[in-house]
Motif scaffolding. Sequence first.
Motif, PDB file in Angstrom:
ATOM      1  N   ASP A 105      16.968 119.519  56.626  1.00 46.25           N
ATOM      2  CA  ASP A 105      18.105 119.276  57.570  1.00 46.25           C
ATOM      3  C   ASP A 105      19.519 119.735  56.752  1.00 46.25           C
ATOM      4  OD1 ASP A 105      16.727 118.054  59.425  1.00 46.25           O
ATOM      5  OD2 ASP A 105      16.677 116.089  58.223  1.00 46.25           O
ATOM      6  N   ILE A 108      21.031 124.346  57.107  1.00 41.70           N
ATOM      7  CA  ILE A 108      22.248 124.756  57.879  1.00 41.70           C
ATOM      8  C   ILE A 108      23.589 124.451  57.493  1.00 41.70           C
ATOM      9  CG2 ILE A 108      22.530 122.699  59.497  1.00 41.70           C
ATOM     10  CD1 ILE A 108      22.829 124.531  61.843  1.00 41.70           C
ATOM     11  N   LEU A 296      27.670 126.593  61.502  1.00 42.40           N
ATOM     12  CA  LEU A 296      28.169 125.427  62.263  1.00 42.40           C
ATOM     13  C   LEU A 296      29.602 125.541  62.267  1.00 42.40           C
ATOM     14  CD1 LEU A 296      25.947 122.377  61.066  1.00 42.40           C
ATOM     15  CD2 LEU A 296      25.841 123.560  63.159  1.00 42.40           C
ATOM     16  N   GLU A 300      30.512 121.318  65.867  1.00 40.99           N
ATOM     17  CA  GLU A 300      28.884 121.343  65.824  1.00 40.99           C
ATOM     18  C   GLU A 300      28.713 120.675  64.477  1.00 40.99           C
ATOM     19  OE1 GLU A 300      27.977 125.664  68.055  1.00 40.99           O
ATOM     20  OE2 GLU A 300      28.373 125.605  65.842  1.00 40.99           O
ATOM     21  N   TYR A 301      29.526 120.680  63.536  1.00 36.26           N
ATOM     22  CA  TYR A 301      29.137 120.063  62.245  1.00 36.26           C
ATOM     23  C   TYR A 301      29.113 118.419  62.489  1.00 36.26           C
ATOM     24  CZ  TYR A 301      29.493 119.305  57.176  1.00 36.26           C
ATOM     25  OH  TYR A 301      29.353 118.463  55.751  1.00 36.26           O
ATOM     26  N   TYR A 304      26.249 117.569  64.312  1.00 35.47           N
ATOM     27  CA  TYR A 304      24.912 117.581  63.559  1.00 35.47           C
ATOM     28  C   TYR A 304      24.765 116.658  62.622  1.00 35.47           C
ATOM     29  CZ  TYR A 304      21.197 119.772  60.710  1.00 35.47           C
ATOM     30  OH  TYR A 304      20.186 120.083  60.180  1.00 35.47           O
ATOM     31  N   LYS A 308      21.732 113.681  62.384  1.00 35.18           N
ATOM     32  CA  LYS A 308      20.885 113.699  61.362  1.00 35.18           C
ATOM     33  C   LYS A 308      20.988 112.163  60.589  1.00 35.18           C
ATOM     34  CE  LYS A 308      18.729 117.740  62.382  1.00 35.18           C
ATOM     35  NZ  LYS A 308      17.317 117.641  62.571  1.00 35.18           N
TER      36      LYS A 308
END
Length: 324
Positions: A105, A108, A296, A300-301, A304, A308
Amino acid sequence: MKYNFYDLAKDTLNTVKQPLSINDIWAKSVELGFAAKISITGKTPWKTLGARIYTDIKQNSDTEFIQVSKRPAKFYLKDLFLTNSYTKENSKVELSSKPSFHERDLHILLSTFVLSNPHFNCYTKTIYHEKSKKNVKGSNKWLHPDLVGIYFPFEEFQNNTLKLLEVLKENPYKLFSFEVKVEIDFSNLREYYFQAVSNSSWAHEGYLVALSINDDPALIDEIRRLNNAFGIGIIKLDLLNIEQSEILFSAKTKEFLDWETIDRLTEENKDFKQFIDDLMEDIKLGKVKSTYDKTLNADEYALYIDAKGMSANLTIPVRGVANR
């Protein structure tokens, strides 16, 4: 008197009644609401907390704190320690800093950092070891890096300059190898470090990467010795602002690549072979056209790390990465 880091540490340890590492003292203080009482100006308040406690123990004979273990370094209040006020039941307290996500995870996040960081400015590809050929058990142990990276000089040099570099047999490209872990402490440092040594021999630079690195000075000294001896660099990812992740120790750059290992990885693993095919095609074209690991942007960061379960480890709003 203004509430400070000493008060925070005392209140947290008094409440938990359990020796804690510096990172866990901070994480628990956030959970209990003590951290909200102090004014935070830096991006790493747990480091400030650790420095205050270490200094107080070293310089103040009347300190209320005591270090009860070294590996990992844990601290407690003298009064509670002397009265043995913590029990096996207390030791089962779950800390909010305990991760609920996996090493992959983090890939990215690392890809986002190294693409934006000027030292790397590289594109990455995750290498799935399970895609490798099934050989004799143990034959491929510590062969595969978690991620590989390539720096392309297309934006730095004109085409004619690149051609001249080729004629002069100078290499403007750079290959990286990354081994990614969630946490590094004394219990796993040597295993993780030599895993990185083993699977990074083929690249110009190899790095061991972690989201959490215990701030015990003895651990940092040991990492420094390993870095001096074997040359694998250390990167600490910063969840608060991924672009501010730190290269704690730089890797030693190798002038010559390990072609035998590159050939073996290409033969053994489909992902690595695709990586080599893609970078060769892009070098031939003189521009990046192939597909590498996703990175990202700011929106998006945030989504994400929340999805997670990483945002539970954050203590201030996520700044993430710049929109691009």
